[in-house]
Design an enzyme around this catalytic site. Sequence first.
Site, PDB file in Angstrom:
ATOM      1  N   ASN A  65      10.662   2.497 -29.891  1.00 49.63           N
ATOM      2  CA  ASN A  65      10.249   3.310 -28.670  1.00 49.63           C
ATOM      3  C   ASN A  65       9.640   4.623 -29.315  1.00 49.63           C
ATOM      4  OD1 ASN A  65      10.202   4.710 -26.365  1.00 49.63           O
ATOM      5  ND2 ASN A  65      12.321   5.466 -26.441  1.00 49.63           N
ATOM      6  N   TRP A  66       8.093   4.251 -28.792  1.00 54.64           N
ATOM      7  CA  TRP A  66       7.127   5.230 -29.311  1.00 54.64           C
ATOM      8  C   TRP A  66       7.131   6.426 -28.329  1.00 54.64           C
ATOM      9  CZ3 TRP A  66       2.521   1.469 -30.798  1.00 54.64           C
ATOM     10  CH2 TRP A  66       3.018   0.609 -31.984  1.00 54.64           C
TER      11      TRP A  66
ATOM     12  N   HIS B 117      16.726   4.793 -20.228  1.00 57.16           N
ATOM     13  CA  HIS B 117      16.451   5.679 -21.426  1.00 57.16           C
ATOM     14  C   HIS B 117      17.177   7.030 -20.803  1.00 57.16           C
ATOM     15  CE1 HIS B 117      15.144   8.100 -24.341  1.00 57.16           C
ATOM     16  NE2 HIS B 117      15.059   7.161 -25.468  1.00 57.16           N
TER      17      HIS B 117
ATOM     18  N   GLU C  46      15.885   9.792 -21.430  1.00 50.24           N
ATOM     19  CA  GLU C  46      14.897  10.637 -21.222  1.00 50.24           C
ATOM     20  C   GLU C  46      14.667  10.586 -19.553  1.00 50.24           C
ATOM     21  OE1 GLU C  46      12.376  10.145 -24.242  1.00 50.24           O
ATOM     22  OE2 GLU C  46      14.054  11.179 -25.738  1.00 50.24           O
TER      23      GLU C  46
ATOM     24  N   GLU D 204      23.072   5.094 -26.918  1.00 48.01           N
ATOM     25  CA  GLU D 204      22.414   6.025 -27.632  1.00 48.01           C
ATOM     26  C   GLU D 204      22.971   7.365 -27.148  1.00 48.01           C
ATOM     27  OE1 GLU D 204      18.012   5.022 -28.495  1.00 48.01           O
ATOM     28  OE2 GLU D 204      17.969   5.689 -26.255  1.00 48.01           O
TER      29      GLU D 204
ATOM     30  N   GLY E  93      16.628  12.266 -30.996  1.00 50.02           N
ATOM     31  CA  GLY E  93      15.453  13.395 -31.482  1.00 50.02           C
ATOM     32  C   GLY E  93      16.175  14.691 -32.010  1.00 50.02           C
TER      33      GLY E  93
ATOM     34  N   SER F  79      18.389   9.143 -33.928  1.00 52.03           N
ATOM     35  CA  SER F  79      18.044   9.550 -34.983  1.00 52.03           C
ATOM     36  C   SER F  79      18.450   8.789 -36.345  1.00 52.03           C
ATOM     37  CB  SER F  79      18.874  11.194 -35.531  1.00 52.03           C
ATOM     38  OG  SER F  79      18.383  11.988 -34.546  1.00 52.03           O
TER      39      SER F  79
ATOM     40  N   GLY G 192      13.436   5.882 -32.276  1.00 49.70           N
ATOM     41  CA  GLY G 192      12.499   6.702 -31.614  1.00 49.70           C
ATOM     42  C   GLY G 192      11.526   7.318 -32.717  1.00 49.70           C
ATOM     43  N   GLY G 193      11.761   8.597 -33.166  1.00 54.09           N
ATOM     44  CA  GLY G 193      10.876   9.104 -33.981  1.00 54.09           C
ATOM     45  C   GLY G 193      10.462   8.184 -35.098  1.00 54.09           C
TER      46      GLY G 193
HETATM   47  C1  PEP Z   1      15.160   7.111 -28.590  1.00 47.65           C
HETATM   48  O1  PEP Z   1      14.313   7.773 -28.087  1.00 47.65           O
HETATM   49  O2  PEP Z   1      15.533   6.009 -28.085  1.00 47.65           O
HETATM   50  C2  PEP Z   1      15.739   7.350 -29.780  1.00 47.65           C
HETATM   51  C3  PEP Z   1      16.633   6.890 -30.350  1.00 47.65           C
HETATM   52  O3  PEP Z   1      14.888   8.386 -30.451  1.00 47.65           O
HETATM   53  P1  PEP Z   1      15.315   9.011 -31.944  1.00 47.65           P
HETATM   54  O4  PEP Z   1      15.468   7.880 -32.938  1.00 47.65           O
HETATM   55  O5  PEP Z   1      14.039   9.894 -32.455  1.00 47.65           O
HETATM   56  O6  PEP Z   1      16.571   9.930 -32.175  1.00 47.65           O
END
Ligand code: PEP
Length: 249
Positions: free
Chosen positions: A9-10, A95, A97, A167, A173, A212, A233-234
Amino acid sequence: MRRPLIAGNWKMNGTRDSVSALIDGLLVGAVDVARAEMVVCPPAVFIAEAAARLDGGPIALGAQDLSEHAAGAYTGEVAGPMLADYGCRFVIIGHSERRAFHGEDNALVARKMTAAQAVGLTPIACVGETLEERESGATEAVIGRQIDALLDGPGVGALADAVVAYEPVWAIGTGLTATPDQAQAVHAFIRNRISARDATVAAGLRILYGGSVKGANAPELFTMDDIDGGLIGGAALDANEFLTICRAT
Ligand code: PEP
Protein backbone atom coordinates in the site's frame (compact mmCIF):
# COMPACT_ATOMS: atom_id res chain seq x y z
CA MET A 1 -3.45 -24.63 0.74
CA ARG A 2 -3.63 -20.84 0.85
CA ARG A 3 -1.10 -19.09 -1.37
CA PRO A 4 0.59 -16.27 0.55
CA LEU A 5 -0.20 -12.77 -0.64
CA ILE A 6 1.93 -9.69 -0.09
CA ALA A 7 0.29 -6.39 -0.98
CA GLY A 8 2.07 -3.03 -0.98
CA ASN A 9 0.00 0.00 0.00
CA TRP A 10 1.94 2.99 -1.30
CA LYS A 11 -0.54 5.42 0.24
CA MET A 12 -0.20 9.05 -0.95
CA ASN A 13 3.48 8.84 -1.90
CA GLY A 14 5.57 9.06 -5.03
CA THR A 15 6.15 10.89 -8.27
CA ARG A 16 5.94 9.57 -11.83
CA ASP A 17 9.69 8.99 -11.73
CA SER A 18 9.82 7.33 -8.32
CA VAL A 19 6.86 5.09 -9.11
CA SER A 20 8.49 3.96 -12.35
CA ALA A 21 11.79 3.27 -10.59
CA LEU A 22 10.06 1.37 -7.79
CA ILE A 23 8.16 -0.85 -10.22
CA ASP A 24 11.28 -1.53 -12.26
CA GLY A 25 13.15 -2.50 -9.10
CA LEU A 26 10.36 -4.83 -8.05
CA LEU A 27 10.17 -6.46 -11.46
CA VAL A 28 13.91 -7.17 -11.48
CA GLY A 29 13.68 -8.94 -8.11
CA ALA A 30 10.28 -10.57 -8.53
CA VAL A 31 11.57 -13.46 -10.60
CA ASP A 32 12.73 -15.44 -7.57
CA VAL A 33 9.65 -14.79 -5.44
CA ALA A 34 7.79 -17.80 -6.73
CA ARG A 35 5.72 -18.65 -3.69
CA ALA A 36 4.03 -15.37 -2.84
CA GLU A 37 1.44 -13.59 -4.92
CA MET A 38 2.57 -9.96 -5.14
CA VAL A 39 0.35 -6.90 -5.48
CA VAL A 40 1.15 -3.18 -5.52
CA CYS A 41 -1.41 -0.47 -4.85
CA PRO A 42 -0.19 2.92 -6.12
CA PRO A 43 -2.07 6.21 -5.73
CA ALA A 44 -4.92 6.40 -8.27
CA VAL A 45 -3.16 8.99 -10.41
CA PHE A 46 -0.29 6.56 -11.08
CA ILE A 47 -2.42 3.54 -11.94
CA ALA A 48 -2.19 4.02 -15.71
CA GLU A 49 1.61 4.22 -15.55
CA ALA A 50 1.80 1.23 -13.22
CA ALA A 51 -0.56 -0.79 -15.41
CA ALA A 52 1.63 -0.20 -18.46
CA ARG A 53 4.80 -1.26 -16.63
CA LEU A 54 3.32 -4.28 -14.84
CA ASP A 55 1.44 -5.59 -17.86
CA GLY A 56 1.75 -9.35 -18.19
CA GLY A 57 4.37 -9.57 -15.42
CA PRO A 58 4.39 -11.39 -12.10
CA ILE A 59 3.14 -8.48 -9.99
CA ALA A 60 -0.58 -7.70 -9.87
CA LEU A 61 -2.02 -4.21 -9.74
CA GLY A 62 -4.35 -2.98 -7.02
CA ALA A 63 -5.95 0.28 -5.91
CA GLN A 64 -6.16 1.84 -2.47
CA ASP A 65 -9.89 2.55 -2.46
CA LEU A 66 -12.93 2.76 -4.74
CA SER A 67 -16.28 4.47 -4.73
CA GLU A 68 -19.35 2.51 -3.72
CA HIS A 69 -20.90 3.90 -6.93
CA ALA A 70 -20.15 2.69 -10.45
CA ALA A 71 -20.34 6.14 -12.13
CA GLY A 72 -21.93 9.58 -11.80
CA ALA A 73 -21.72 12.89 -9.99
CA TYR A 74 -19.27 11.95 -7.24
CA THR A 75 -16.49 14.51 -7.55
CA GLY A 76 -13.05 13.23 -6.66
CA GLU A 77 -14.07 9.58 -6.47
CA VAL A 78 -12.67 6.69 -8.49
CA ALA A 79 -15.10 3.99 -9.62
CA GLY A 80 -14.55 0.25 -9.70
CA PRO A 81 -15.13 -0.03 -13.47
CA MET A 82 -12.35 2.54 -14.05
CA LEU A 83 -9.92 0.46 -11.99
CA ALA A 84 -10.93 -2.74 -13.75
CA ASP A 85 -10.51 -0.96 -17.09
CA TYR A 86 -6.83 -0.38 -16.24
CA GLY A 87 -6.29 -4.00 -15.26
CA CYS A 88 -6.48 -3.67 -11.49
CA ARG A 89 -7.22 -7.00 -9.86
CA PHE A 90 -7.32 -5.96 -6.20
CA VAL A 91 -8.62 -3.01 -4.22
CA ILE A 92 -8.06 -2.14 -0.56
CA ILE A 93 -11.26 -1.24 1.28
CA GLY A 94 -11.83 -0.02 4.82
CA HIS A 95 -8.22 0.97 5.52
CA SER A 96 -8.05 2.55 8.98
CA GLU A 97 -6.90 5.84 7.41
CA ARG A 98 -10.10 5.89 5.32
CA ARG A 99 -12.12 5.05 8.41
CA ALA A 100 -10.39 7.70 10.56
CA PHE A 101 -9.93 10.59 8.09
CA HIS A 102 -12.88 10.05 5.74
CA GLY A 103 -15.54 8.81 8.13
CA GLU A 104 -15.92 5.41 6.48
CA ASP A 105 -18.00 3.06 8.62
CA ASN A 106 -18.60 -0.67 8.54
CA ALA A 107 -21.73 -0.35 6.39
CA LEU A 108 -19.91 1.67 3.72
CA VAL A 109 -17.01 -0.79 3.69
CA ALA A 110 -19.52 -3.59 3.13
CA ARG A 111 -21.03 -1.69 0.18
CA LYS A 112 -17.56 -1.12 -1.25
CA MET A 113 -16.96 -4.86 -1.11
CA THR A 114 -20.04 -5.37 -3.26
CA ALA A 115 -18.99 -2.59 -5.66
CA ALA A 116 -15.52 -4.13 -6.06
CA GLN A 117 -16.78 -7.63 -6.71
CA ALA A 118 -19.38 -6.37 -9.19
CA VAL A 119 -16.50 -5.58 -11.56
CA GLY A 120 -14.32 -8.56 -10.71
CA LEU A 121 -11.94 -6.81 -8.31
CA THR A 122 -10.80 -8.76 -5.26
CA PRO A 123 -11.34 -6.61 -2.19
CA ILE A 124 -8.70 -6.54 0.55
CA ALA A 125 -10.95 -5.64 3.47
CA CYS A 126 -9.10 -4.07 6.39
CA VAL A 127 -10.15 -4.48 10.00
CA GLY A 128 -8.39 -3.53 13.21
CA GLU A 129 -8.70 -2.02 16.65
CA THR A 130 -7.26 1.20 18.09
CA LEU A 131 -4.86 1.17 21.03
CA GLU A 132 -7.62 2.41 23.32
CA GLU A 133 -9.89 -0.40 22.18
CA ARG A 134 -7.16 -3.00 22.73
CA GLU A 135 -6.30 -1.67 26.17
CA SER A 136 -9.95 -1.70 27.23
CA GLY A 137 -10.31 -5.34 26.16
CA ALA A 138 -12.59 -4.50 23.22
CA THR A 139 -10.45 -5.95 20.39
CA GLU A 140 -12.68 -8.93 19.61
CA ALA A 141 -15.89 -6.91 19.95
CA VAL A 142 -14.61 -4.28 17.48
CA ILE A 143 -13.27 -6.77 14.96
CA GLY A 144 -16.34 -8.96 15.35
CA ARG A 145 -18.52 -6.00 14.32
CA GLN A 146 -16.25 -5.19 11.35
CA ILE A 147 -16.37 -8.79 10.11
CA ASP A 148 -20.10 -9.18 10.79
CA ALA A 149 -20.83 -6.15 8.58
CA LEU A 150 -19.27 -8.08 5.69
CA LEU A 151 -21.04 -11.30 6.60
CA ASP A 152 -24.42 -9.58 6.99
CA GLY A 153 -24.07 -7.34 3.92
CA PRO A 154 -22.29 -8.95 0.97
CA GLY A 155 -22.62 -12.32 2.74
CA VAL A 156 -20.24 -15.13 3.60
CA GLY A 157 -20.14 -16.25 -0.05
CA ALA A 158 -18.54 -12.93 -0.97
CA LEU A 159 -15.60 -13.75 1.28
CA ALA A 160 -14.74 -16.67 -1.00
CA ASP A 161 -13.48 -14.02 -3.45
CA ALA A 162 -11.98 -11.60 -0.98
CA VAL A 163 -8.98 -11.10 1.27
CA VAL A 164 -9.12 -9.79 4.84
CA ALA A 165 -6.28 -7.75 6.34
CA TYR A 166 -5.93 -7.49 10.12
CA GLU A 167 -4.24 -4.16 10.78
CA PRO A 168 -4.12 -3.04 14.40
CA VAL A 169 -4.43 0.74 14.11
CA TRP A 170 -1.76 1.23 16.79
CA ALA A 171 0.75 -0.67 14.65
CA ILE A 172 0.25 1.19 11.37
CA GLY A 173 3.16 3.45 10.54
CA THR A 174 4.23 3.56 14.19
CA GLY A 175 7.09 1.06 14.20
CA LEU A 176 5.10 -0.96 16.77
CA THR A 177 4.21 -4.44 15.53
CA ALA A 178 1.80 -6.91 17.06
CA THR A 179 3.76 -9.87 18.35
CA PRO A 180 3.28 -13.01 16.25
CA ASP A 181 1.12 -14.45 19.06
CA GLN A 182 -1.02 -11.31 19.32
CA ALA A 183 -1.57 -11.28 15.56
CA GLN A 184 -2.23 -15.02 15.38
CA ALA A 185 -4.87 -14.74 18.12
CA VAL A 186 -6.83 -12.14 16.16
CA HIS A 187 -6.41 -13.97 12.84
CA ALA A 188 -7.77 -17.15 14.45
CA PHE A 189 -10.66 -15.14 15.90
CA ILE A 190 -11.50 -13.78 12.44
CA ARG A 191 -11.32 -17.22 10.82
CA ASN A 192 -13.51 -18.75 13.55
CA ARG A 193 -16.06 -15.98 13.22
CA ILE A 194 -16.37 -16.67 9.49
CA SER A 195 -16.23 -20.43 10.02
CA ALA A 196 -19.38 -20.21 12.11
CA ARG A 197 -21.17 -19.20 8.89
CA ASP A 198 -19.22 -21.29 6.37
CA ALA A 199 -16.27 -23.48 7.31
CA THR A 200 -15.11 -23.96 3.72
CA VAL A 201 -14.99 -20.24 2.98
CA ALA A 202 -13.14 -19.62 6.25
CA ALA A 203 -10.57 -22.32 5.55
CA GLY A 204 -9.79 -20.88 2.12
CA LEU A 205 -9.75 -17.20 3.12
CA ARG A 206 -6.41 -15.40 3.07
CA ILE A 207 -5.98 -13.21 6.14
CA LEU A 208 -3.07 -10.77 5.90
CA TYR A 209 -1.33 -9.02 8.77
CA GLY A 210 -0.49 -5.34 8.43
CA GLY A 211 1.24 -2.93 10.78
CA SER A 212 4.93 -2.01 10.55
CA VAL A 213 5.91 -5.25 8.79
CA LYS A 214 9.54 -5.21 7.64
CA GLY A 215 12.02 -7.69 6.27
CA ALA A 216 13.29 -8.25 9.80
CA ASN A 217 9.99 -9.14 11.49
CA ALA A 218 8.16 -10.77 8.55
CA PRO A 219 9.58 -14.32 8.91
CA GLU A 220 8.28 -14.74 12.47
CA LEU A 221 4.85 -13.36 11.62
CA PHE A 222 4.48 -15.50 8.51
CA THR A 223 5.15 -18.75 10.34
CA MET A 224 1.90 -18.37 12.27
CA ASP A 225 -0.89 -20.75 11.20
CA ASP A 226 -3.51 -18.16 10.28
CA ILE A 227 -1.27 -15.45 8.83
CA ASP A 228 -1.34 -15.76 5.05
CA GLY A 229 0.83 -12.81 4.09
CA GLY A 230 0.98 -9.10 4.68
CA LEU A 231 -0.38 -5.69 3.78
CA ILE A 232 2.70 -3.51 3.78
CA GLY A 233 2.81 0.29 4.02
CA GLY A 234 6.12 2.08 4.58
CA ALA A 235 8.33 -0.88 3.71
CA ALA A 236 6.56 -1.28 0.36
CA LEU A 237 8.16 1.94 -0.86
CA ASP A 238 11.58 0.26 -0.90
CA ALA A 239 11.89 -2.44 -3.57
CA ASN A 240 14.53 -4.47 -1.73
CA GLU A 241 12.65 -4.37 1.56
CA PHE A 242 9.38 -5.37 -0.10
CA LEU A 243 11.08 -8.25 -1.93
CA THR A 244 12.69 -9.41 1.31
CA ILE A 245 9.22 -9.52 2.89
CA CYS A 246 7.89 -11.48 -0.11
CA ARG A 247 10.71 -13.99 0.21
CA ALA A 248 9.83 -14.50 3.88
CA THR A 249 6.56 -16.22 2.99
C1 PEP B 1 -0.78 0.11 6.00
O1 PEP B 1 -0.89 1.30 5.75
O2 PEP B 1 -1.63 -0.68 5.57
C2 PEP B 1 0.37 -0.33 6.79
C3 PEP B 1 0.37 -1.54 7.26
O3 PEP B 1 1.37 0.59 6.99
P1 PEP B 1 2.81 0.32 7.68
O4 PEP B 1 3.33 -0.96 7.11
O5 PEP B 1 3.63 1.50 7.32
O6 PEP B 1 2.56 0.18 9.14
